[in-house]
Design a protein around this motif. Structure first.
Motif, PDB file in Angstrom:
ATOM      1  N   UNK A  84       6.616  36.261 -46.720  1.00 35.70           N
ATOM      2  CA  UNK A  84       7.494  35.528 -47.615  1.00 35.70           C
ATOM      3  C   UNK A  84       8.521  34.657 -46.906  1.00 35.70           C
ATOM      4  N   UNK A  85       8.717  34.863 -45.621  1.00 33.68           N
ATOM      5  CA  UNK A  85       9.725  34.098 -44.904  1.00 33.68           C
ATOM      6  C   UNK A  85       9.068  33.172 -43.896  1.00 33.68           C
ATOM      7  N   UNK A  86       9.879  32.275 -43.353  1.00 32.20           N
ATOM      8  CA  UNK A  86       9.354  31.298 -42.400  1.00 32.20           C
ATOM      9  C   UNK A  86       9.093  31.916 -41.033  1.00 32.20           C
ATOM     10  N   UNK A  87       9.552  33.104 -40.801  1.00 33.31           N
ATOM     11  CA  UNK A  87       9.363  33.736 -39.506  1.00 33.31           C
ATOM     12  C   UNK A  87      10.317  34.894 -39.354  1.00 33.31           C
ATOM     13  N   UNK A  88      10.351  35.460 -38.165  1.00 28.44           N
ATOM     14  CA  UNK A  88      11.277  36.568 -37.920  1.00 28.44           C
ATOM     15  C   UNK A  88      11.981  36.360 -36.600  1.00 28.44           C
ATOM     16  N   UNK A  89      13.197  36.912 -36.524  1.00 25.69           N
ATOM     17  CA  UNK A  89      13.952  36.831 -35.285  1.00 25.69           C
ATOM     18  C   UNK A  89      13.580  38.000 -34.379  1.00 25.69           C
ATOM     19  N   UNK A  90      13.461  37.713 -33.097  1.00 27.11           N
ATOM     20  CA  UNK A  90      13.191  38.750 -32.106  1.00 27.11           C
ATOM     21  C   UNK A  90      14.187  38.589 -30.969  1.00 27.11           C
ATOM     22  N   UNK A  91      14.482  39.699 -30.311  1.00 27.59           N
ATOM     23  CA  UNK A  91      15.517  39.675 -29.275  1.00 27.59           C
ATOM     24  C   UNK A  91      15.010  40.255 -27.959  1.00 27.59           C
ATOM     25  N   UNK A  92      15.510  39.659 -26.888  1.00 27.24           N
ATOM     26  CA  UNK A  92      15.356  40.216 -25.549  1.00 27.24           C
ATOM     27  C   UNK A  92      16.776  40.516 -25.088  1.00 27.24           C
ATOM     28  N   UNK A  93      17.131  41.790 -25.036  1.00 30.11           N
ATOM     29  CA  UNK A  93      18.503  42.167 -24.679  1.00 30.11           C
ATOM     30  C   UNK A  93      18.468  43.189 -23.558  1.00 30.11           C
ATOM     31  N   UNK A  94      18.701  42.719 -22.345  1.00 34.56           N
ATOM     32  CA  UNK A  94      18.794  43.577 -21.166  1.00 34.56           C
ATOM     33  C   UNK A  94      20.155  43.316 -20.527  1.00 34.56           C
ATOM     34  N   UNK A  95      21.063  44.264 -20.712  1.00 32.23           N
ATOM     35  CA  UNK A  95      22.405  44.099 -20.159  1.00 32.23           C
ATOM     36  C   UNK A  95      23.239  43.074 -20.896  1.00 32.23           C
ATOM     37  N   UNK A  96      22.825  42.715 -22.115  1.00 31.88           N
ATOM     38  CA  UNK A  96      23.565  41.731 -22.893  1.00 31.88           C
ATOM     39  C   UNK A  96      24.374  42.382 -24.000  1.00 31.88           C
ATOM     40  N   UNK A  97      25.297  41.605 -24.590  1.00 28.53           N
ATOM     41  CA  UNK A  97      26.125  42.068 -25.711  1.00 28.53           C
ATOM     42  C   UNK A  97      26.080  40.983 -26.771  1.00 28.53           C
ATOM     43  N   UNK A  98      25.310  41.210 -27.832  1.00 25.69           N
ATOM     44  CA  UNK A  98      25.261  40.198 -28.891  1.00 25.69           C
ATOM     45  C   UNK A  98      26.285  40.521 -29.976  1.00 25.69           C
ATOM     46  N   UNK A  99      27.025  39.502 -30.353  1.00 28.99           N
ATOM     47  CA  UNK A  99      28.078  39.582 -31.359  1.00 28.99           C
ATOM     48  C   UNK A  99      27.566  38.907 -32.625  1.00 28.99           C
ATOM     49  N   UNK A 100      27.568  39.622 -33.775  1.00 29.53           N
ATOM     50  CA  UNK A 100      27.028  38.988 -34.963  1.00 29.53           C
ATOM     51  C   UNK A 100      27.988  37.920 -35.509  1.00 29.53           C
ATOM     52  N   UNK A 101      27.461  37.052 -36.387  1.00 30.52           N
ATOM     53  CA  UNK A 101      28.227  35.899 -36.857  1.00 30.52           C
ATOM     54  C   UNK A 101      29.495  36.323 -37.585  1.00 30.52           C
ATOM     55  N   UNK A 102      29.424  37.411 -38.357  1.00 34.02           N
ATOM     56  CA  UNK A 102      30.603  37.897 -39.071  1.00 34.02           C
ATOM     57  C   UNK A 102      31.680  38.363 -38.096  1.00 34.02           C
ATOM     58  N   UNK A 103      31.260  39.022 -37.038  1.00 36.64           N
ATOM     59  CA  UNK A 103      32.222  39.477 -36.036  1.00 36.64           C
ATOM     60  C   UNK A 103      32.859  38.292 -35.311  1.00 36.64           C
ATOM     61  N   UNK A 104      32.063  37.276 -35.003  1.00 35.38           N
ATOM     62  CA  UNK A 104      32.616  36.092 -34.334  1.00 35.38           C
ATOM     63  C   UNK A 104      33.615  35.385 -35.240  1.00 35.38           C
ATOM     64  N   UNK A 105      33.313  35.281 -36.534  1.00 32.89           N
ATOM     65  CA  UNK A 105      34.246  34.659 -37.471  1.00 32.89           C
ATOM     66  C   UNK A 105      35.544  35.451 -37.545  1.00 32.89           C
ATOM     67  N   UNK A 106      35.454  36.786 -37.577  1.00 38.32           N
ATOM     68  CA  UNK A 106      36.651  37.618 -37.629  1.00 38.32           C
ATOM     69  C   UNK A 106      37.437  37.533 -36.327  1.00 38.32           C
ATOM     70  N   UNK A 107      36.737  37.396 -35.208  1.00 35.14           N
ATOM     71  CA  UNK A 107      37.417  37.239 -33.919  1.00 35.14           C
ATOM     72  C   UNK A 107      38.297  35.995 -33.919  1.00 35.14           C
ATOM     73  N   UNK A 108      37.828  34.932 -34.554  1.00 31.60           N
ATOM     74  CA  UNK A 108      38.625  33.708 -34.659  1.00 31.60           C
ATOM     75  C   UNK A 108      39.870  33.911 -35.515  1.00 31.60           C
ATOM     76  N   UNK A 109      39.822  34.871 -36.430  1.00 30.42           N
ATOM     77  CA  UNK A 109      40.989  35.194 -37.250  1.00 30.42           C
ATOM     78  C   UNK A 109      41.993  36.022 -36.452  1.00 30.42           C
ATOM     79  N   UNK A 110      41.479  36.931 -35.633  1.00 34.22           N
ATOM     80  CA  UNK A 110      42.333  37.885 -34.928  1.00 34.22           C
ATOM     81  C   UNK A 110      43.125  37.263 -33.788  1.00 34.22           C
ATOM     82  N   UNK A 111      42.472  36.425 -32.987  1.00 31.86           N
ATOM     83  CA  UNK A 111      43.132  35.869 -31.803  1.00 31.86           C
ATOM     84  C   UNK A 111      42.892  34.368 -31.736  1.00 31.86           C
ATOM     85  N   UNK A 112      43.687  33.713 -30.923  1.00 28.60           N
ATOM     86  CA  UNK A 112      43.541  32.271 -30.724  1.00 28.60           C
ATOM     87  C   UNK A 112      42.484  32.030 -29.655  1.00 28.60           C
ATOM     88  N   UNK A 113      41.328  31.550 -30.093  1.00 26.77           N
ATOM     89  CA  UNK A 113      40.232  31.275 -29.167  1.00 26.77           C
ATOM     90  C   UNK A 113      40.272  29.817 -28.738  1.00 26.77           C
TER      91      UNK A 113
END
Length: 285
Positions: free
Chosen positions: A178-207
């Motif tokens: 039903x969808x155009x595709x799916x997202x897949x991740x390669x995460x080795x030693x990485x830290x992914x921040x979701x979009x909601x968290x990034x938006x809230x980070x902009x509220x919390x501190x001056x980036x």
């Protein structure tokens, strides 16, 4: 002082890979894996959590879930995402220090993949006897960000060693998906921040938005976070663009592709930001 109500929370989920193999190797050498992990991971982790106000939600052999609460009060009490970013970066640094010790001892390395997700509501708590259990959709989301897709790993198209990549795999014709595709991740030693968290980070501190020029232009964001002791710490977030994974090949989808965000854990980059940000932000990296 009064903190106010809990208005939101952050979940950090870590996949810890290679624990079973390391444990077998240590037992074959008549070395205690439990004491090793306590000394090199769990004890320094406890100190880290106390510094930034985080709590353990789940602690298993290959899974670690941490939580931070966002309170309604103003100022330092509303820095849940910023503090979570600092905790996540230092957790990767703890893993690096542990692997350096493994290198010295001739032991297997462990591998981390971290995901960080935000929910703008208080979490739900259940109780199993006296043990508190946190219930939150952010746990599942953070788990998605922390994972490493077996197909991407097997394909060997990613960078060797540490890397974070998010790709879109288009649906095949005639599959009825039903969808155009799916997202897949390669995460080795990485830290992914979701979009909601990034938006809230902009509220919390001056980036501050920073640019890196060259063959592969990149966008970075940097700001300061205060811990529970009142000490300030730099945090850096790198913006990437989702790629396309077609026929076993990784393709660049261009600047219009969906962005995703990575918390930088490389202490050299973080220190450089702190030293030079006020002088020449365009050439920090």
């Amino acid at each position: 002082h009064k903190r106010g109500s809990v208005d939101g929370h952050v979940i950090i989920k870590a996949e810890i890979r290679g624990v079973a193999e390391l444990g077998m190797q240590m037992r074959s050498r008549r070395t205690d894996p439990a004491a090793h992990f306590q000394r090199h991971l769990y004890d320094p982790l406890d100190r880290l959590l106390a510094q930034f106000g985080a709590q353990k939600a789940v602690l298993e052999g290959d899974t670690l879930v941490l939580s931070l609460l966002e309170y309604g009060a103003q100022g330092a009490e509303s820095l849940a995402v910023a503090r979570a970013c600092c905790v996540a970066a230092r957790l990767i640094q703890l893993a690096d220090a542990m692997n350096a010790e493994h290198e010295r001892l001739g032991l297997e390395h462990i591998e981390f993949g971290l995901g960080l997700a935000y929910a703008g509501v208080a979490p739900t708590y259940l109780y199993d006897d006296k043990r508190k259990i946190i219930v939150s959709p952010a746990i599942e989301r953070a788990g998605e960000l922390a994972c490493c897709d077996p197909a991407l790993r097997m394909a060997g198209k990613q960078s060797h060693g540490r890397a974070l990549s998010v790709v879109l795999q288009p649906a095949r014709r005639g599959t009825g998906e039903p969808t155009a595709g799916r997202f897949a991740r390669y995460n080795v030693g990485g830290i992914e921040l979701d979009a909601e968290a990034f938006a809230q980070l902009n509220v919390e501190i001056s980036l501050q938005r920073l640019g890196r020029h060259g063959k592969r232009p990149m966008t970075f964001y940097a700001g300061l976070c205060t811990d529970l002791k009142g000490e300030r710490h730099w945090l850096v977030v790198r913006e990437h663009r989702v790629g396309l994974w077609v026929g076993g090949r990784l393709l660049d989808a261009g600047d219009r592709a969906q962005p995703y965000y990575e918390v930088v854990s490389d202490k050299r980059v973080i220190d450089r930001v702190g030293e030079r940000l006020s002088h020449d932000s365009a050439n920090i990296f």
